[in-house]
Write an enzyme that holds these catalytic residues in place. Structure first.
Site, PDB file in Angstrom:
ATOM      1  N   GLU A   1       0.794  -1.217   0.000  1.00 46.02           N
ATOM      2  CA  GLU A   1       0.000   0.000   0.000  1.00 46.02           C
ATOM      3  C   GLU A   1       0.838   1.284   0.000  1.00 46.02           C
ATOM      4  O   GLU A   1       0.425   2.290  -0.556  1.00 46.02           O
ATOM      5  CB  GLU A   1      -0.940   0.008   1.225  1.00 46.02           C
ATOM      6  CG  GLU A   1      -1.957  -1.109   1.240  1.00 46.02           C
ATOM      7  CD  GLU A   1      -2.962  -0.987   0.102  1.00 46.02           C
ATOM      8  OE1 GLU A   1      -3.354   0.146  -0.231  1.00 46.02           O
ATOM      9  OE2 GLU A   1      -3.325  -2.039  -0.458  1.00 46.02           O
TER      10      GLU A   1
ATOM     11  N   SER B   1     -49.930 -27.100  41.773  1.00 45.11           N
ATOM     12  CA  SER B   1     -49.613 -27.406  43.171  1.00 45.11           C
ATOM     13  C   SER B   1     -48.311 -26.773  43.654  1.00 45.11           C
ATOM     14  O   SER B   1     -47.983 -26.874  44.835  1.00 45.11           O
ATOM     15  CB  SER B   1     -49.550 -28.926  43.368  1.00 45.11           C
ATOM     16  OG  SER B   1     -50.827 -29.495  43.176  1.00 45.11           O
TER      17      SER B   1
END
Length: 839
Positions: free
Chosen positions: A86, A464
């Site tokens: 680059e 229950s």
């Protein structure tokens, strides 16, 4: 000389014009130039990460995947790969590289093509942070001036660090840290030279040079990067030749999830979005540490799935998922391709039936493997008819399978098994009794199938499971565990319900006056109703409200005593936690702390504690269901029960009442009496005792009318948990089953209920989670006494045989009268009205 002078003047004029143009351009774009000083304190956008309490990554949210790194954490060859490709003169130019510009211009003039870029790394940083990618002259001018400012403000290393963290590298990966994970599933430090070169080649065109979508182009670009590294002297010829020979091994890797717990991660994500907003939550790099224990969460998930599979298989095989062929068999490659389109569901994998031979079948998997399902993995598959009926016991594999069918298979840990995607739903959650930290949370069988979190969102009838709270209120109204309550049919209906409501026991059996401990352990319905009649409906509602249940969910009729309220599993486990910790209503919470991207703690949980404050001026929490919302951290030390700082949970029942109910809930599991003398009796959860084999566990089953909802809730010395099983369709019953354990004949036929539908999940989870945890011995709190009573009457006795046992009482409530030798149960209650209570 005349022409030379003209040329010099022209060149000087052009230079002046050039400088003037640059100055003019600078002042033209100056109002639009950003303040590059922000780069000094730039915060890179990083995703939201959710962790378990022990640091396992649960989930990651955010469009951009980024793992910020310091420059010294990036391998030198990777940096050299970027520089060579680059910007080889990065450390020599001042942001704009004249040599590069001239070289690019010459190449363009000589070839007519733009083969070489002139953008420096600094210019790319300028573009990535401040500009768009529009190809305009003005943007390029801005880029040049911004680059110049950046070079004045930052060092070269600082610029390069921003570059390697900011650059887009495809597949939503920003920066080299994320790219290493996305393409190779590695930390950046573990990359090979070939892999580094591939990543360094991506900035030019992240989409067209992507190794996942364009492997051939990516390979060619990688080789160009390696060639440039060799040309500038970063690698030797031998290193270059070795690297270009390596194959391309990149493939997509999702976030490295350590613990798949989607329901709790979704709760944490929603909390962060609600508090910080979507943009900030997803990009500021927050790390959220939940209270979830990774080890316990895995055990809970597996127990829930195993339990759901067991229920589903009890009710029969619903047939194949699809038919792939009927006459002409496709080749295996075609079959494999079709199977590969199907997403697995939890452990379930798609497969195609290739052949059937007696009591086994050969199948082809999505991986192209041929496997055999033997009879052990097939014999469960009676035909499903309805939730209450199953077909005949199968005799061969052809009774349930046909060649060409697409089916589901799973490895159950022992053998390959025919399976199917369960239709039944389930949920489980577990809390730390001392502070309410949510240690496990599973909102359903499969998050991919349903994101509905049944732990926090599903209100289902309690059944229950409500009885311990009714009896806790009864103890506070003067009852004891030895109180006799008439276990006989109720003849006085509850007229408030508009009909002659006469509750019945399940099974419909009545035993006359029975001790409260036995009534709770055996979940006797009529005894619970009579207990509530004794304390009064208003007092019962007030008691349930204290335990954290919403009064708006509590019906004002006697069905309350049998569990008609609809509540969430989180509410249930919070309420049961009160018995586990000695009477304190601690707030459940699931976020331990929140850290920013730099590791600073910005939120920390301030949980309520199950202990009495030593300073009476400290106020208890007032919101029993606030989920322990995190607060801004202070300099105060973390509160413990022996310190004077912190939030303290309200004590809603006495330690003595909590102890007595816990002892009764142990009888739900262990029963009582003397089996050798024929007086032994079982609790409804006797299966837990057979599996877990420790006496410091307590629990309660729960089943609603027509078995639409089943529960098991309980606790051990370190954890309180609840399991719920039912259908999301409230109207669908869990049904009946013909249990078929040996593949030959029915052994048990019965209705689904809490003990055998939800209970096995709780049993498996608690058995595994308590391994290695020392068994504890119950130590009665101050104010509890133990006396020997006659089991038939609850009175004192001098006998020491099987007709007697020691029972716990709150001091002052123990019986004062001895039973006479001639007195027995029959003549004691012979004249008592059928709806009376006996104490």
């Amino acid at each position: 000389m005349k022409w030379l002078k003209r040329i010099v003047i022209a060149l000087f004029s052009l230079a002046l014009l050039g400088v003037g143009a640059i100055v003019a351009a600078y002042f033209y774009v100056l109002p639009d130039l950003p303040d590059v000083s922000t780069l000094k304190n730039v915060q890179l956008q990083t995703p939201l990460r959710i962790y378990s309490s022990d640091g396992k990554l649960i989930s990651q949210f955010g469009e951009k995947r980024r793992i910020p790194l310091k420059l010294e954490e990036v391998p030198k060859p990777l940096l050299q790969a970027f520089l060579a490709t680059e910007d080889a003169r990065f450390y020599e130019h001042g942001g704009i590289d004249p040599v590069g510009v001239i070289r690019a211009a010459i190449v363009m003039l000589t070839t007519g093509e733009k083969k070489q870029g002139a953008s420096t790394i600094t210019m790319q940083v300028a573009r990535n942070f401040f500009l768009t990618r529009d190809k305009t002259i003005i943007r390029k001018v801005k880029e040049i001036f911004i680059s110049y400012h950046i070079e004045q403000l930052l060092t070269k290393d600082e610029i390069l660090e921003l570059y390697v963290n900011r650059i887009y590298l495809g597949q939503r990966a920003y920066g080299v840290g994320a790219a290493a994970q996305v393409y190779f599933g590695k930390n950046v430090q573990d990359l090979t030279l070939s892999e580094m070169s591939m990543i360094a080649g991506l900035p030019k065109a992240p989409s067209t040079l992507n190794p996942i979508t364009s492997p051939s182009r990516a390979l060619a670009r990688r080789n160009v990067v390696l060639m440039r590294m060799n040309e500038v002297g970063y690698i030797s010829k031998a290193e270059y030749q070795a690297a270009v020979q390596e194959p391309l091994v990149a493939k997509y890797h999702g976030a490295e999830i350590d613990l798949y717990a989607p329901y709790i991660s979704e709760m944490a994500r929603d909390y962060m979005v609600q508090k910080y907003g979507e943009e900030e939550a997803y990009t500021n790099g927050y790390n959220v540490y939940t209270t979830i224990s990774s080890e316990q969460q895995l055990l809970a998930q597996q127990a829930l799935r195993n339990n759901v599979y067991a229920y589903d298989e009890r009710h029969g095989y619903r047939g194949p998922a699809a038919v792939l062929w009927t006459d002409t068999k496709p080749d295996n490659a075609q079959i494999k391709a079709e199977l590969a389109k199907i997403t697995p569901v939890q452990e379930l994998q798609p497969a195609a039936v290739l052949s059937i031979d007696g009591q086994q079948a050969s199948v082809l998997t999505a991986k192209g493997e041929t496997k055999v399902i033997k009879w052990d993995g097939l014999k469960w598959a009676r035909k499903f008819i309805t939730d209450k009926r199953q077909g005949a016991v199968p005799k061969s594999a052809s009774d349930m399978l046909t060649v060409g069918e697409r089916i589901w298979i799973r490895d159950n840990g022992q053998y390959l098994q025919l399976s199917q995607v369960p239709e039944v739903a389930s949920a489980t959650v577990a809390l730390d009794p001392t502070n309410g930290a949510i240690r496990t949370l599973v909102g359903g069988y499969s998050f991919s199938q349903s994101q509905y979190n049944r732990v926090t969102q599903a209100k289902r009838q309690l059944g229950s499971n409500i009885k311990p709270f009714i009896y806790a209120a009864a103890l506070e109204k003067g009852f004891t565990l030895a109180t006799l309550i008439n276990n006989a049919p109720i003849n006085k209906p509850d007229i408030s319900q508009g009909t002659a409501w006469r509750p019945k026991n399940s099974p419909d059996i009545y035993g006359g006056p029975t001790r409260l401990r036995v009534g709770l352990a055996q979940s006797i319905n009529v005894m619970s109703v009579r207990a509530m009649r004794h304390i009064g409906l208003d007092a019962a509602i007030a008691e349930l409200t204290k335990f954290g249940f919403d009064p708006n969910d509590l019906p004002r009729n006697e069905s309350l005593a049998l569990g008609s309220p609809s509540v969430t599993p989180l509410q249930v486990v919070t309420a049961f936690n009160v018995f586990a910790n000695g009477g304190f209503l601690v707030e459940p919470f699931y976020i331990e702390r929140v850290e920013d991207s730099f590791g600073n703690v910005i939120e920390k949980a301030n949980p309520t504690l199950a202990c009495k404050p030593s300073n009476s001026s400290i106020q208890p929490s007032s919101d029993p269901m606030s989920f322990g919302e995190p607060t801004t951290p202070t300099d105060e030390p973390v509160a413990h029960c022996f310190e004077q700082t912190g939030r303290y949970a309200p004590q809603i029942i006495s330690e003595q009442t909590a102890f007595l109910i816990t002892e009764a809930l142990k009888s739900v599991i262990w029963g009582g009496g003397d089996w050798s003398k024929g007086t032994g009796w079982q609790g409804t959860a006797w299966r837990a005792a057979q599996l877990i084999k420790r006496h410091d566990i307590a629990g309660k089953t729960g089943t609603t009318n027509e078995s639409r909802d089943t529960w098991f809730s309980g606790f051990g010395p370190t954890l309180t948990s609840t399991f719920w099983v039912g259908f999301d369709d409230h109207g669908r019953q869990l049904g009946r089953t013909a249990w078929n354990s040996n593949g030959e004949k029915d052994q048990i036929t019965g209705t689904e209920a809490g003990a055998k539908t939800a209970g096995p999940g709780w049993n498996e989870f608690m058995n595994n989670v308590l391994k290695g945890v020392p068994e504890t011995t119950a130590i009665p709190p101050e104010g509890i006494v133990s006396v020997r009573i006659d089991l038939a009457t609850g009175k004192l006795t001098r006998k020491t045989d099987y007709t007697s046992a020691f029972e716990y009482f709150i001091s002052g409530t123990e019986p004062k009268e001895y039973i006479s030798e001639s007195q027995d149960e029959n003549n004691l209650f012979i004249d008592a009205p059928t709806d009376d209570l006996f104490q």
